[in-house]
Structures are given as structure tokens and as C-alpha cells.
Design a protein around this motif. Structure first.
Motif, PDB file in Angstrom:
ATOM      1  N   ARG A  86      14.315   8.514  52.775  1.00  0.00           N
ATOM      2  CA  ARG A  86      15.091   7.332  52.415  1.00  0.00           C
ATOM      3  C   ARG A  86      16.487   7.708  51.913  1.00  0.00           C
ATOM      4  N   GLU A  87      16.611   8.855  51.264  1.00  0.00           N
ATOM      5  CA  GLU A  87      17.910   9.274  50.731  1.00  0.00           C
ATOM      6  C   GLU A  87      18.874   9.714  51.833  1.00  0.00           C
ATOM      7  N   ALA A  88      18.346  10.115  52.990  1.00  0.00           N
ATOM      8  CA  ALA A  88      19.202  10.584  54.086  1.00  0.00           C
ATOM      9  C   ALA A  88      19.907   9.396  54.741  1.00  0.00           C
ATOM     10  N   THR A  89      21.220   9.462  54.816  1.00  0.00           N
ATOM     11  CA  THR A  89      21.983   8.369  55.424  1.00  0.00           C
ATOM     12  C   THR A  89      22.522   8.721  56.802  1.00  0.00           C
ATOM     13  N   THR A  90      22.376   9.980  57.210  1.00  0.00           N
ATOM     14  CA  THR A  90      22.784  10.406  58.549  1.00  0.00           C
ATOM     15  C   THR A  90      21.705  11.326  59.112  1.00  0.00           C
TER      16      THR A  90
ATOM     17  N   LEU B 239      19.253  14.066  57.268  1.00  0.00           N
ATOM     18  CA  LEU B 239      17.799  14.040  57.468  1.00  0.00           C
ATOM     19  C   LEU B 239      17.294  15.407  57.916  1.00  0.00           C
ATOM     20  N   LYS B 240      18.035  16.062  58.797  1.00  0.00           N
ATOM     21  CA  LYS B 240      17.640  17.403  59.248  1.00  0.00           C
ATOM     22  C   LYS B 240      17.658  18.387  58.084  1.00  0.00           C
ATOM     23  N   THR B 241      18.668  18.287  57.223  1.00  0.00           N
ATOM     24  CA  THR B 241      18.748  19.159  56.050  1.00  0.00           C
ATOM     25  C   THR B 241      17.581  18.911  55.103  1.00  0.00           C
ATOM     26  N   ALA B 242      17.223  17.627  54.932  1.00  0.00           N
ATOM     27  CA  ALA B 242      16.092  17.283  54.066  1.00  0.00           C
ATOM     28  C   ALA B 242      14.789  17.851  54.622  1.00  0.00           C
ATOM     29  N   LEU B 243      14.611  17.762  55.927  1.00  0.00           N
ATOM     30  CA  LEU B 243      13.408  18.319  56.558  1.00  0.00           C
ATOM     31  C   LEU B 243      13.361  19.829  56.410  1.00  0.00           C
ATOM     32  N   ALA B 244      14.499  20.474  56.584  1.00  0.00           N
ATOM     33  CA  ALA B 244      14.545  21.940  56.484  1.00  0.00           C
ATOM     34  C   ALA B 244      14.161  22.417  55.089  1.00  0.00           C
ATOM     35  N   GLY B 245      14.437  21.620  54.074  1.00  0.00           N
ATOM     36  CA  GLY B 245      14.093  22.010  52.714  1.00  0.00           C
ATOM     37  C   GLY B 245      12.774  21.468  52.223  1.00  0.00           C
ATOM     38  N   PHE B 246      12.081  20.697  53.054  1.00  0.00           N
ATOM     39  CA  PHE B 246      10.811  20.076  52.649  1.00  0.00           C
ATOM     40  C   PHE B 246       9.680  21.098  52.710  1.00  0.00           C
TER      41      PHE B 246
END
Length: 266
Positions: A78-82, A86-93
């Protein structure tokens, strides 16, 4: 039995393809050999009670619980706006255990401005190595299928998967793994905001459209809520299945013709 260098390399490559990615001991063991006789245990003698040592957390105890991981995924998505965010968030998940066994994050390929978004199940070995979805034999067939109705991933189609990490041995992702990753692919669809969503294979259709039985549900137009609007959605057969069952290509061709007609009428 001794192996030459070429045979040993081929064996290691086969192990990796089957999902065997790490050794558990320095030397191999024959697990089919007879078990050794158990050693005699000394007779226990009473001793003074001692304070128990602090227990180390096991790998299972340290792992993120599925519900907590799904909640974390939902918040990060939800925090990803682009798409880049979103890719950066996934990479750090760290909430999905598949990340630990995969070589690469397989986020997406194609044109995010295209009218069609294709979502498959999960990466295979070729995709895991390349870090891109649908690049192996299945991907080549998918490109030919799309090309038959005048579509290319470079210009018209954006491609992703419900699960962005390869399951070991190319197995089907578990419902738990899909549930953990689901907020990310839902947010990905919302950010791309395509005109038409195409679910490739049963796991994708079940996760995103809530349908079961791909042969019964394929070819039927449904609606999908992107979070911004309702769009048309359709399920079709996975190219990997078509490679095993080439006679079923006639069904996929009907779905492609329906997709072409929908794009022409849009």
C-alpha cells in the motif's frame, strides 16, 4: 562409483534444477544402509537441579508467522506509489520463505503502459536465472501466442506472476505462499491499471479471480477490481500445460481470439 568432471557437473546441474540447492553435510551418507547399533546409555544418577540454559530460537520460531507476513506485505504494498517503489519493497520483503531459495526476484517484463496485463503463477528455473517472467520454453510459446493476435510484450503487454520467487523444483506455490505475496501482485495490477487482465493457468486464476478448474473457467469474461476501476478479465491455459498437451492449443486459440475481439471493441 566415481564420476568424471563432466558427469559431476551435469549431476550438480540436475540437482539444482530439482531444487537441491545446499548440502547438509561435508560428506555423503548412504541412508539405505543398515542403521548402526545404538550405543548403551549410562544409568542416570540424580544430580543437583540446575538452572536451564537459555534456549536459542529455532529457525521455525524465528520465521515470520503467515498472518503477520501477509499483514506486512499489505502494508508495504500500500505504501508503494510507483512500480519502482513496489519492486524495491518486494526486494526488501523477508516474509516469504521462497526468497531464501530463489536466485532472483522476478518482478515483471513488458510495457506497463500496455492495455493488457498477463499474470502467471510463479517463475521457473529459466526465469529465476534471468530475473524476468516467461523467458523459457513457456515464455517463447507465450510470445508466439500473443504475436498471433498482433501483440508483443515490448509494446502491448505487461507480464508478472502471482508469486515473484521460484518455488524449489518448480513446484506449485502453496496457498500460504500465494496469500503472503497476493497484496504485492494486487498492488502491481492497481498501479499498471490495464484495460484487460489475463490470468495464465489455474493458480493465477484462482488467486486473482476466485475460480477453480481452469478448463471449465477459461474463456469466460469476468470482472476484476483494480482498486481504481472494474476491468475485464479472462483466464486461459498456461503455455507449460500446452507444451505437454498440444491438442489443447485449440482452446487457447479461442481465448486469444476473444482477447483480440475485446481489444478491438475497447
Amino acid at each position: 562409483m566415481s564420476l568424471d568432471a563432466v558427469s559431476a557437473a551435469e549431476l550438480i546441474a540436475w540437482y539444482a534444477e530439482m531444487g537441491v540447492t545446499e548440502a547438509l553435510d561435508e560428506t555423503p551418507h548412504d541412508h539405505f544402509a543398515a542403521a548402526p547399533e545404538p550405543a548403551r546409555q549410562p544409568v542416570a544418577r540424580p544430580v543437583a537441579a540446575a538452572q536451564p540454559a537459555a534456549r536459542r530460537p529455532t529457525a521455525v520460531a524465528a520465521a515470520t508467522p503467515p498472518d503477520e507476513a501477509a499483514l506486512s506485505a499489505r502494508a508495504l504494498a500500500r505504501e508503494a506509489t510507483t512500480l519502482d517503489e513496489l519492486k524495491t519493497a518486494l526486494a526488501g520483503f523477508e516474509g516469504c520463505p521462497l526468497k531464501a531459495t530463489a536466485k532472483n526476484l522476478v518482478f515483471a517484463d513488458g510495457n506497463p503502459a500496455g492495455k493488457v496485463m498477463v499474470v502467471g503463477e510463479a517463475p521457473g528455473a529459466d526465469e529465476d536465472r534471468a530475473g524476468l517472467p516467461f523467458v523459457g520454453r513457456s515464455g517463447q510459446l507465450l510470445d508466439r501466442m500473443l504475436g498471433a493476435i498482433g501483440l508483443t510484450r515490448q509494446d502491448h503487454v505487461y507480464i508478472a506472476n502471482t508469486v515473484p520467487w521460484r518455488p524449489p523444483g518448480n513446484r506449485t506455490p502453496t496457498p500460504q505462499e500465494v496469500a503472503i505475496c497476493l497484496p504485492f501482485i494486487q498492488r502491481q495490477i492497481e498501479l499498471v491499471d490495464p484495460d484487460i487482465l489475463v490470468c495464465i493457468g489455474a493458480p493465477s486464476a484462482q488467486a486473482l479471480l476466485g475460480v477453480t478448474g481452469i478448463l471449465a473457467s477459461r474463456g469466460r469474461w469476468m470482472e476484476y477490481d483494480t482498486g481504481r476501476r472494474m476491468i475485464r478479465a479472462i483466464a486461459t491455459l498456461h503455455p507449460a500445460y500446452l507444451l505437454r498437451q498440444p491438442l489443447q492449443k485449440r482452446l487457447a486459440w479461442r481465448d486469444l481470439r476473444a482477447l483480440k475481439a475485446a481489444l478491438a471493441a475497447h
